[in-house]
Design a protein around this motif. Structure first.
Motif, PDB file in Angstrom:
ATOM      1  N   PHE A 259     -11.960 -11.177 -14.773  1.00  0.00           N
ATOM      2  CA  PHE A 259     -12.586 -10.331 -13.760  1.00  0.00           C
ATOM      3  C   PHE A 259     -12.344 -10.916 -12.370  1.00  0.00           C
ATOM      4  CE2 PHE A 259     -16.138  -9.366 -10.938  1.00  0.00           C
ATOM      5  CZ  PHE A 259     -16.169  -7.983 -10.992  1.00  0.00           C
ATOM      6  N   THR A 260     -12.536 -12.234 -12.237  1.00  0.00           N
ATOM      7  CA  THR A 260     -12.380 -12.894 -10.952  1.00  0.00           C
ATOM      8  C   THR A 260     -10.942 -12.821 -10.462  1.00  0.00           C
ATOM      9  OG1 THR A 260     -14.164 -14.399 -11.563  1.00  0.00           O
ATOM     10  CG2 THR A 260     -12.779 -15.077  -9.739  1.00  0.00           C
ATOM     11  N   LYS A 261      -9.986 -12.988 -11.376  1.00  0.00           N
ATOM     12  CA  LYS A 261      -8.579 -12.919 -10.994  1.00  0.00           C
ATOM     13  C   LYS A 261      -8.167 -11.503 -10.605  1.00  0.00           C
ATOM     14  CE  LYS A 261      -5.922 -14.507 -14.143  1.00  0.00           C
ATOM     15  NZ  LYS A 261      -5.243 -15.096 -15.298  1.00  0.00           N
ATOM     16  N   ALA A 262      -8.684 -10.518 -11.300  1.00  0.00           N
ATOM     17  CA  ALA A 262      -8.254  -9.140 -11.088  1.00  0.00           C
ATOM     18  C   ALA A 262      -8.931  -8.480  -9.890  1.00  0.00           C
ATOM     19  CB  ALA A 262      -8.514  -8.315 -12.344  1.00  0.00           C
ATOM     20  N   TYR A 263     -10.081  -8.992  -9.489  1.00  0.00           N
ATOM     21  CA  TYR A 263     -10.869  -8.312  -8.455  1.00  0.00           C
ATOM     22  C   TYR A 263     -10.123  -8.143  -7.123  1.00  0.00           C
ATOM     23  CZ  TYR A 263     -14.851  -6.850  -5.679  1.00  0.00           C
ATOM     24  OH  TYR A 263     -15.682  -6.150  -4.862  1.00  0.00           O
ATOM     25  N   PRO A 264      -9.549  -9.194  -6.538  1.00  0.00           N
ATOM     26  CA  PRO A 264      -8.880  -8.996  -5.236  1.00  0.00           C
ATOM     27  C   PRO A 264      -7.727  -8.015  -5.314  1.00  0.00           C
ATOM     28  CG  PRO A 264      -9.188 -11.332  -5.656  1.00  0.00           C
ATOM     29  CD  PRO A 264      -9.548 -10.599  -6.917  1.00  0.00           C
ATOM     30  N   SER A 265      -6.907  -8.118  -6.361  1.00  0.00           N
ATOM     31  CA  SER A 265      -5.773  -7.202  -6.454  1.00  0.00           C
ATOM     32  C   SER A 265      -6.233  -5.770  -6.662  1.00  0.00           C
ATOM     33  CB  SER A 265      -4.825  -7.637  -7.569  1.00  0.00           C
ATOM     34  OG  SER A 265      -5.490  -7.666  -8.799  1.00  0.00           O
ATOM     35  N   LYS A 266      -7.320  -5.591  -7.428  1.00  0.00           N
ATOM     36  CA  LYS A 266      -7.841  -4.240  -7.652  1.00  0.00           C
ATOM     37  C   LYS A 266      -8.332  -3.643  -6.338  1.00  0.00           C
ATOM     38  CE  LYS A 266     -11.882  -3.464  -9.222  1.00  0.00           C
ATOM     39  NZ  LYS A 266     -13.144  -3.411  -9.892  1.00  0.00           N
ATOM     40  N   GLU A 267      -9.059  -4.457  -5.552  1.00  0.00           N
ATOM     41  CA  GLU A 267      -9.573  -3.973  -4.276  1.00  0.00           C
ATOM     42  C   GLU A 267      -8.441  -3.717  -3.283  1.00  0.00           C
ATOM     43  OE1 GLU A 267     -12.767  -3.127  -3.315  1.00  0.00           O
ATOM     44  OE2 GLU A 267     -13.097  -3.296  -5.462  1.00  0.00           O
ATOM     45  N   LEU A 268      -7.470  -4.637  -3.214  1.00  0.00           N
ATOM     46  CA  LEU A 268      -6.366  -4.466  -2.273  1.00  0.00           C
ATOM     47  C   LEU A 268      -5.460  -3.306  -2.688  1.00  0.00           C
ATOM     48  CD1 LEU A 268      -5.394  -8.156  -1.534  1.00  0.00           C
ATOM     49  CD2 LEU A 268      -6.486  -6.542   0.017  1.00  0.00           C
ATOM     50  N   ALA A 269      -5.288  -3.102  -3.987  1.00  0.00           N
ATOM     51  CA  ALA A 269      -4.437  -2.020  -4.468  1.00  0.00           C
ATOM     52  C   ALA A 269      -5.045  -0.654  -4.192  1.00  0.00           C
ATOM     53  CB  ALA A 269      -4.161  -2.180  -5.952  1.00  0.00           C
ATOM     54  N   SER A 270      -6.339  -0.601  -3.930  1.00  0.00           N
ATOM     55  CA  SER A 270      -6.982   0.680  -3.623  1.00  0.00           C
ATOM     56  C   SER A 270      -7.455   0.733  -2.169  1.00  0.00           C
ATOM     57  CB  SER A 270      -8.158   0.912  -4.580  1.00  0.00           C
ATOM     58  OG  SER A 270      -9.132  -0.096  -4.400  1.00  0.00           O
ATOM     59  N   HIS A 271      -6.920  -0.129  -1.324  1.00  0.00           N
ATOM     60  CA  HIS A 271      -7.303  -0.164   0.090  1.00  0.00           C
ATOM     61  C   HIS A 271      -6.774   1.071   0.809  1.00  0.00           C
ATOM     62  CE1 HIS A 271      -7.568  -1.675   4.253  1.00  0.00           C
ATOM     63  NE2 HIS A 271      -8.555  -2.401   3.762  1.00  0.00           N
ATOM     64  N   GLU A 272      -7.483   1.506   1.859  1.00  0.00           N
ATOM     65  CA  GLU A 272      -7.046   2.706   2.579  1.00  0.00           C
ATOM     66  C   GLU A 272      -5.804   2.473   3.426  1.00  0.00           C
ATOM     67  OE1 GLU A 272     -10.249   0.841   5.236  1.00  0.00           O
ATOM     68  OE2 GLU A 272     -10.264   1.474   3.180  1.00  0.00           O
ATOM     69  N   ASN A 273      -5.494   1.227   3.777  1.00  0.00           N
ATOM     70  CA  ASN A 273      -4.316   0.915   4.572  1.00  0.00           C
ATOM     71  C   ASN A 273      -3.088   0.869   3.662  1.00  0.00           C
ATOM     72  OD1 ASN A 273      -2.242  -0.454   6.028  1.00  0.00           O
ATOM     73  ND2 ASN A 273      -3.787  -1.408   7.340  1.00  0.00           N
ATOM     74  N   ASP A 274      -2.064   1.667   4.002  1.00  0.00           N
ATOM     75  CA  ASP A 274      -0.855   1.735   3.177  1.00  0.00           C
ATOM     76  C   ASP A 274      -0.152   0.384   3.058  1.00  0.00           C
ATOM     77  OD1 ASP A 274      -1.133   4.409   2.624  1.00  0.00           O
ATOM     78  OD2 ASP A 274       0.158   5.077   4.267  1.00  0.00           O
ATOM     79  N   LEU A 275      -0.109  -0.365   4.148  1.00  0.00           N
ATOM     80  CA  LEU A 275       0.559  -1.666   4.124  1.00  0.00           C
ATOM     81  C   LEU A 275      -0.121  -2.611   3.143  1.00  0.00           C
ATOM     82  CD1 LEU A 275       2.700  -3.589   5.262  1.00  0.00           C
ATOM     83  CD2 LEU A 275       1.060  -4.188   7.067  1.00  0.00           C
ATOM     84  N   PHE A 276      -1.452  -2.651   3.165  1.00  0.00           N
ATOM     85  CA  PHE A 276      -2.194  -3.498   2.228  1.00  0.00           C
ATOM     86  C   PHE A 276      -1.894  -3.088   0.787  1.00  0.00           C
ATOM     87  CE2 PHE A 276      -6.033  -4.963   4.978  1.00  0.00           C
ATOM     88  CZ  PHE A 276      -5.157  -5.656   5.796  1.00  0.00           C
ATOM     89  N   ARG A 277      -1.916  -1.780   0.541  1.00  0.00           N
ATOM     90  CA  ARG A 277      -1.662  -1.278  -0.814  1.00  0.00           C
ATOM     91  C   ARG A 277      -0.267  -1.675  -1.289  1.00  0.00           C
ATOM     92  NH1 ARG A 277      -4.054   3.579   0.647  1.00  0.00           N
ATOM     93  NH2 ARG A 277      -2.021   4.539   0.840  1.00  0.00           N
ATOM     94  N   ARG A 278       0.754  -1.457  -0.441  1.00  0.00           N
ATOM     95  CA  ARG A 278       2.129  -1.779  -0.830  1.00  0.00           C
ATOM     96  C   ARG A 278       2.289  -3.276  -1.093  1.00  0.00           C
ATOM     97  NH1 ARG A 278       3.854   2.033   3.118  1.00  0.00           N
ATOM     98  NH2 ARG A 278       4.126   0.334   4.585  1.00  0.00           N
ATOM     99  N   MET A 279       1.718  -4.107  -0.217  1.00  0.00           N
ATOM    100  CA  MET A 279       1.824  -5.557  -0.392  1.00  0.00           C
ATOM    101  C   MET A 279       1.105  -6.002  -1.669  1.00  0.00           C
ATOM    102  SD  MET A 279       1.463  -6.865   3.558  1.00  0.00           S
ATOM    103  CE  MET A 279       0.853  -8.433   3.083  1.00  0.00           C
TER     104      MET A 279
END
Length: 188
Positions: free
Chosen positions: A68-88
């Motif tokens: 859960f701890t490992k997946a949380y940042p990527s899950k949040e960043l992958a659903s971020h409203e900023n396209d650049l954040f999502r792509r990265m």
């Protein structure tokens, strides 16, 4: 900064996840004790099985929290409203290579990335120090080339002493990382 702002939300979600995990752990514990009770075991065997059950439950819980701890940042960043954040984020979390299953034999354990961390981190820091020393050495060498033969022998001697000190430090750091190339790169 945005990641630091995620911290309170992460802690809240982790507490909720732990609460759900605790309910599931109790369910698994009850099921495990029921299975132990149905078997014809001696008192010492029952105690051994109960210890094994508790150990397995603790290991399972720790693994779930780690995932859960490992997946949380990527899950949040992958659903971020900023396209650049999502792509990265998507580029960072996608698997680059699929490992063949023929390399895994029955009964062998695969070393997890978090298990390798304690051995990789000191090496990474030493390589980083070596890179910093290399940058400083090359900058000082460039400075020495600028002033060489321009009539300031005292400054040349100071820089030569600093260069020899950097070579000594790089030699020590290179021994720690197993690097055999100790001389500076020469241009053609």
């Amino acid at each position: 900064q945005w990641l630091l702002d995620m911290l309170p939300e992460f802690r809240e979600n982790l507490a909720t996840f732990r609460a759900r995990l605790s309910v599931e752990k109790e369910s698994r514990r009850k099921q495990g004790y029921d299975e132990i009770a149905m078997r014809q075991l001696s008192v010492s065997e029952i105690e051994k099985e109960e210890r094994r059950l508790e150990s397995d439950l603790a290991r399972w819980e720790e693994g779930e929290i780690t995932e859960f701890t490992k997946a949380y940042p990527s899950k949040e960043l992958a659903s971020h409203e900023n396209d650049l954040f999502r792509r990265m984020a998507m580029a960072a979390i996608q698997e680059k290579h699929q490992l063949s299953h023929i390399y895994f034999r029955e009964g062998t354990t695969v070393e997890l990335e978090e298990d390798k961390l304690f051995s990789l981190l000191p090496t990474a820091l030493t390589v980083w120090k070596n890179g910093i020393l290399d940058i400083k050495f090359n900058a000082l060498l460039a400075r020495f080339r600028e002033i060489a033969g321009k009539g300031d022998p005292e400054e040349e001697r100071k820089i030569q002493a600093q260069l020899s000190e950097y070579i000594r430090m790089r030699s020590e750091v290179a021994k720690n990382i197993g690097d055999r190339i100790l001389s500076p790169k020469r241009g053609k």
